[in-house]
Design an enzyme around this catalytic site. Structure first.
Site, PDB file in Angstrom:
ATOM      1  N   THR A 111    -106.312  14.346  31.573  1.00 33.86           N
ATOM      2  CA  THR A 111    -107.106  15.475  32.065  1.00 33.86           C
ATOM      3  C   THR A 111    -106.806  15.829  33.502  1.00 33.86           C
ATOM      4  O   THR A 111    -106.941  16.976  33.901  1.00 33.86           O
ATOM      5  CB  THR A 111    -108.599  15.151  31.912  1.00 33.86           C
ATOM      6  OG1 THR A 111    -108.827  14.662  30.584  1.00 33.86           O
ATOM      7  CG2 THR A 111    -109.446  16.378  32.116  1.00 33.86           C
ATOM      8  N   THR A 187    -108.485   9.341  30.707  1.00 34.80           N
ATOM      9  CA  THR A 187    -109.472   8.288  30.935  1.00 34.80           C
ATOM     10  C   THR A 187    -109.759   7.430  29.713  1.00 34.80           C
ATOM     11  O   THR A 187    -110.219   6.299  29.854  1.00 34.80           O
ATOM     12  CB  THR A 187    -110.805   8.898  31.416  1.00 34.80           C
ATOM     13  OG1 THR A 187    -111.301   9.817  30.431  1.00 34.80           O
ATOM     14  CG2 THR A 187    -110.624   9.615  32.738  1.00 34.80           C
ATOM     15  N   ASP A 188    -109.499   7.927  28.497  1.00 34.41           N
ATOM     16  CA  ASP A 188    -109.939   7.199  27.308  1.00 34.41           C
ATOM     17  C   ASP A 188    -109.359   5.796  27.218  1.00 34.41           C
ATOM     18  O   ASP A 188    -110.047   4.851  26.847  1.00 34.41           O
ATOM     19  CB  ASP A 188    -109.587   7.984  26.043  1.00 34.41           C
ATOM     20  CG  ASP A 188    -110.530   9.149  25.810  1.00 34.41           C
ATOM     21  OD1 ASP A 188    -111.460   9.325  26.620  1.00 34.41           O
ATOM     22  OD2 ASP A 188    -110.349   9.884  24.815  1.00 34.41           O
ATOM     23  N   LYS A 266    -114.273   1.895  30.543  1.00 33.62           N
ATOM     24  CA  LYS A 266    -114.958   3.181  30.430  1.00 33.62           C
ATOM     25  C   LYS A 266    -116.239   2.971  29.638  1.00 33.62           C
ATOM     26  O   LYS A 266    -116.206   2.503  28.499  1.00 33.62           O
ATOM     27  CB  LYS A 266    -114.057   4.211  29.736  1.00 33.62           C
ATOM     28  CG  LYS A 266    -114.658   5.604  29.662  1.00 33.62           C
ATOM     29  CD  LYS A 266    -113.663   6.605  29.080  1.00 33.62           C
ATOM     30  CE  LYS A 266    -114.291   8.006  29.033  1.00 33.62           C
ATOM     31  NZ  LYS A 266    -113.341   9.027  28.558  1.00 33.62           N
TER      32      LYS A 266
END
Length: 465
Positions: A111, A187-188, A266
């Protein structure tokens, strides 16, 4: 049926297309739409993919969000204006300042390196990391930035094929004299990549900082620019020469946090402050103007230190997340399919049910390396406490103390890239490389506030921004 390129209702068909024709509006029309409840939506009608349903009209709202309105609920659409969007992140040559440190940004996708696809309303990876400078010109005040696009993938597609060349590229940039490395990443699975790089890149002389964003650059609440500024500052001037994750600290934009690569996870699907250090405290708070180190237990920057790149990886490893009633055929199937390592995320102190025992014993006898982490995330696998744990120890399952399950997965892949000899595998798994196992959990390493309690509500009232 393919629609012409100049179709004013790009991608719309069926009932949705008929609704747009009835109200005499088009794609890229700025509209005020009213639904059957009297709610008003103002924004730009976006194109749709022809593979999507024909029941919704999609509007990019003025607040940056996309909203789909079912055709049966549309009562009125008024065109306020028209302006076809052309979305392009500006790309500029990065200026050179001899007095600033050299930082390399390695692009992998995700992202933070993205642009909006107005055809579908989705965010897609940017074409070059160099576009980031055009979006965040403040970077020129921090460092001399070199960008290399290694991949253009979403983080769920990261794997062995990316981990190995990424580690090698880090080694190349350090050898070329970089004062710090920044890695743009989705980020995942950022925690997975940070963990594997902590094993593949050892004794780094400079900071290695992974950064991403929870919200894309076209949204008003985007964290992309500030995360990138914090990460580049940490790479250019920070004292911690380890693999780290840099993301929002609180929900506000007051500061970012540097998390150690092997102890970070996360923890929320959409919050900007999603990343948490588990079983320890973060390494540092970073802002536009200062670093506040929260611990001195880290590898300091030292340009004379020689980095060790150890980029090996065997992907025949999986996590078996235990649940009540799990059947032994799952273990047998993994063995049959050729898996060489199993990380069990066990309950409590590291437990599974008795019906699994024979299958786990067979797996170990056939050369599969089985280790135990805990699905509670915080705390230690202490399998000697109860009979269940002691039985599993007798079978040959090895506890990994407070190593996170995802970190254990990455480390076992790395270890099996070196050896299949069982005793050596277990010795390496139990030997800390980068704080993946710690001697104890600090008193403030487990802080989870339970909402609704008076003391929590008092804290939120005084601190929530």
């Amino acid at each position: 049926m393919n629609q012409p390129a100049n179709d004013p209702l790009k991608g719309y068909r069926g009932q949705a297309r008929a609704a747009l024709e009835r109200f005499r509006v088009r794609v890229w029309s700025e509209v005020r739409l009213t639904n059957d409840a009297g709610s008003v939506f103002e924004g730009v009608i976006l194109p749709r993919s022809e593979t999507f349903d024909d029941l919704h009209v999609v509007i990019k709202m003025r607040n940056g969000y996309n909203t789909g309105v079912h055709v049966d609920r549309i009562r009125a659409i008024q065109e306020l204006g028209y302006k076809e969007a052309v979305y392009k992140i500006p790309e500029r040559e990065f200026p050179f300042n001899a007095g600033l440190p050299k930082v390399t940004l390695l692009g992998t996708g995700g992202t933070i390196a993205s642009r909006l696809d107005y055809r579908t309303g989705a965010v897609i990876p940017a074409f070059t990391p160099g576009e980031l400078y055009g979006a965040v010109p403040e970077l020129a005040d921090i460092c001399n930035l070199t960008t290399r696009k290694l991949f253009g993938v979403f983080s769920e597609n990261m794997s062995k094929d990316q981990y190995i060349p990424l580690a090698q590229a880090i080694g190349d940039e350090i050898a070329a004299g970089a004062d710090g490395i920044v890695i743009g990443h989705g980020t995942d699975t950022m925690g997975h990549t940070a963990a594997i790089l902590s094993f593949m890149v050892q004794h780094s002389p400079v900071p290695i900082v992974l950064v991403g964003s929870q919200r894309s650059s076209d949204r008003p609440s985007s964290d992309a620019a500030l995360n990138l500024i914090h990460a580049v500052r940490a790479a250019a001037y920070g004292d911690i020469a380890e693999v780290m994750i840099c993301m929002f600290g609180p929900t506000s934009d007051r500061y970012g946090l540097l998390h150690r690569g092997t102890r970070c996870r996360k923890m929320h699907s959409s919050y900007r402050s999603t990343f948490r250090t588990i079983g320890d405290i973060p390494l540092c708070m970073v802002s536009r103007s200062r670093f506040d180190y929260l611990t001195r237990d880290y590898l300091p920057r030292d340009k004379t230190r020689k980095v060790r790149i150890d980029a090996v990886y065997d992907d025949r490893v999986t996590i078996l997340y235990y649940y009540p009633g799990m059947k032994p055929d799952l273990v047998d199937a993994l063995v049959e399919k050729g898996y060489k390592g199993i990380v069990i995320a066990g309950t409590g102190l590291g437990h599974v049910n008795k019906p699994l025992y024979p299958a786990l014993k067979r797996a170990i006898q056939q050369g599969v390396h089985v280790v135990m982490a805990v699905q509670t995330l915080w705390g230690f696998a202490q399998m000697y406490v109860y009979d269940t744990g002691r039985d599993l120890l007798d079978i040959g399952i090895v506890p990994l103390d407070n190593m996170l399950p995802e970190t254990a997965l990455m480390k076992l892949c790395w270890v099996l890239g070196h050896t299949q000899e069982h005793a050596e595998v277990m010795r390496l798994m139990r030997t800390p490389v980068s704080h993946e196992i710690t001697e104890r959990e600090p008193h403030n390493g487990y802080v989870i506030l339970q909402g609704g309690l008076p003391e929590t509500e008092e804290f939120i009232t005084s601190h929530w921004k």
